[in-house]
Scaffold this motif. Structure first.
Motif, PDB file in Angstrom:
ATOM      1  N   THR A 145      30.990  63.337 -61.212  1.00  0.00           N
ATOM      2  CA  THR A 145      31.115  64.785 -61.113  1.00  0.00           C
ATOM      3  C   THR A 145      32.494  65.169 -61.619  1.00  0.00           C
ATOM      4  O   THR A 145      33.489  64.549 -61.260  1.00  0.00           O
ATOM      5  N   VAL A 146      32.537  66.173 -62.475  1.00  0.00           N
ATOM      6  CA  VAL A 146      33.783  66.665 -63.034  1.00  0.00           C
ATOM      7  C   VAL A 146      33.933  68.130 -62.619  1.00  0.00           C
ATOM      8  O   VAL A 146      32.985  68.909 -62.728  1.00  0.00           O
ATOM      9  N   TRP A 147      35.119  68.482 -62.125  1.00  0.00           N
ATOM     10  CA  TRP A 147      35.414  69.860 -61.727  1.00  0.00           C
ATOM     11  C   TRP A 147      36.398  70.483 -62.700  1.00  0.00           C
ATOM     12  O   TRP A 147      37.436  69.893 -63.003  1.00  0.00           O
ATOM     13  N   ASN A 148      36.051  71.674 -63.200  1.00  0.00           N
ATOM     14  CA  ASN A 148      36.886  72.409 -64.149  1.00  0.00           C
ATOM     15  C   ASN A 148      37.161  73.801 -63.597  1.00  0.00           C
ATOM     16  O   ASN A 148      36.369  74.328 -62.807  1.00  0.00           O
ATOM     17  N   ASP A 166      40.658  70.913 -66.954  1.00  0.00           N
ATOM     18  CA  ASP A 166      39.450  70.087 -67.018  1.00  0.00           C
ATOM     19  C   ASP A 166      39.637  68.826 -66.194  1.00  0.00           C
ATOM     20  O   ASP A 166      40.732  68.266 -66.145  1.00  0.00           O
ATOM     21  N   ASN A 167      38.572  68.394 -65.545  1.00  0.00           N
ATOM     22  CA  ASN A 167      38.582  67.183 -64.719  1.00  0.00           C
ATOM     23  C   ASN A 167      39.736  67.253 -63.703  1.00  0.00           C
ATOM     24  O   ASN A 167      40.562  66.350 -63.600  1.00  0.00           O
ATOM     25  N   ALA A 206      38.500  62.485 -62.106  1.00  0.00           N
ATOM     26  CA  ALA A 206      37.386  61.541 -61.954  1.00  0.00           C
ATOM     27  C   ALA A 206      37.480  60.461 -63.020  1.00  0.00           C
ATOM     28  O   ALA A 206      37.822  60.718 -64.170  1.00  0.00           O
ATOM     29  N   ASP A 207      37.182  59.239 -62.616  1.00  0.00           N
ATOM     30  CA  ASP A 207      37.160  58.104 -63.531  1.00  0.00           C
ATOM     31  C   ASP A 207      35.711  57.935 -63.979  1.00  0.00           C
ATOM     32  O   ASP A 207      34.856  57.570 -63.180  1.00  0.00           O
ATOM     33  N   TYR A 208      35.424  58.244 -65.250  1.00  0.00           N
ATOM     34  CA  TYR A 208      34.028  58.189 -65.693  1.00  0.00           C
ATOM     35  C   TYR A 208      33.938  57.825 -67.165  1.00  0.00           C
ATOM     36  O   TYR A 208      34.921  57.865 -67.891  1.00  0.00           O
ATOM     37  N   GLY A 259      41.608  61.721 -68.263  1.00  0.00           N
ATOM     38  CA  GLY A 259      41.802  62.232 -66.911  1.00  0.00           C
ATOM     39  C   GLY A 259      41.973  63.744 -66.945  1.00  0.00           C
ATOM     40  O   GLY A 259      41.376  64.434 -67.771  1.00  0.00           O
ATOM     41  N   ARG A 260      42.823  64.219 -66.088  1.00  0.00           N
ATOM     42  CA  ARG A 260      43.091  65.657 -65.988  1.00  0.00           C
ATOM     43  C   ARG A 260      43.670  66.186 -67.300  1.00  0.00           C
ATOM     44  O   ARG A 260      44.465  65.519 -67.944  1.00  0.00           O
TER      45      ARG A 260
END
Length: 162
Positions: free
Chosen positions: A102-105, A127-128, A132-134, A144-145
Motif C-alpha cells: 500500500t502506498v500513501w500519497n 508520494d509514498n 513502503a518497501d515494494y 522511497g518517499r
C-alpha cells in the motif's frame, strides 16, 4: 519473424466505485473507494509441460484498490490517496510472487488568479509518504518517499456564443 509471446487468455473481473460528497462550512469534501477483482488466466498450453494453464497471469494482481479523500475550500485543495496492490505472481506456475503493498500519497494545490485568461496553480505533492518497501517488477525496488513541487499556468478557454 512472428511473435512468440502470444497466449490465449480469459480475463474477467469486477470493478466497483463508491463516492460520497458533502459540504461542511465553506469546504467541499469527496471520498472515493475503488476496488478491482481481476482473474486473468492462460487457457492454452504452449509446451507439453506448461504449468500456466488455468493460472493467473504474471504481474496481474487479482485484488487492487484505491481510497482517496479530497477537500476544496476557495483556492485551496488537498487530497490524500492510498493505493493497494495485491499479490502478483512472477512465475507462470504461480509459485513465486511479489507481496502486496500500500502506498500513501498526498497533494496540496493553491490556485492564484493572475489574469483574466488564466490561473497559476501551485502544487506540493508527496508520494509514498510512509516509505513502503515494494516492487512492481521482481528485483526492481521502487523509490522511497518523494516530494514534488510544481507550478502550472492554466489557460482559460474563451466562451463563444453559438
Amino acid at each position: 519473424w512472428s511473435p512468440m509471446n502470444l497466449m490465449r487468455v480469459w480475463s474477467r473481473g469486477v470493478e466497483a466505485r463508491i463516492t460520497a460528497k458533502w459540504t461542511g462550512g465553506r469546504a467541499r469534501y469527496t471520498t472515493t473507494l475503488r476496488t478491482n477483482h481481476v482473474v486473468s488466466t492462460d487457457q492454452q498450453a504452449r509446451t507439453p509441460d506448461d504449468a500456466s494453464v488455468g493460472r493467473q497471469l504474471i504481474y496481474v494482481p487479482m485484488y487492487s484498490g484505491q481510497l482517496s479523500t479530497a477537500m476544496e475550500r476557495g483556492h485551496l485543495s488537498a487530497m490524500v490517496t492510498g493505493i493497494y496492490t495485491g499479490y502478483r505472481y512472477t512465475s507462470t506456475d504461480n509459485r513465486s510472487y511479489l507481496t502486496p503493498f500500500t502506498v500513501w500519497n498526498a497533494q496540496f494545490s493553491y490556485v492564484l488568479k493572475v489574469a483574466q485568461r488564466g490561473d497559476l496553480v501551485l502544487d506540493l505533492r508527496g508520494d509514498n509518504l510512509l516509505a513502503a518497501d515494494y516492487q512492481v517488477i521482481a528485483d526492481r525496488p521502487m523509490p522511497g518517499r518523494a516530494y514534488l513541487v510544481g507550478i502550472t499556468y492554466r489557460f482559460k478557454q474563451r466562451r463563444t456564443m453559438p
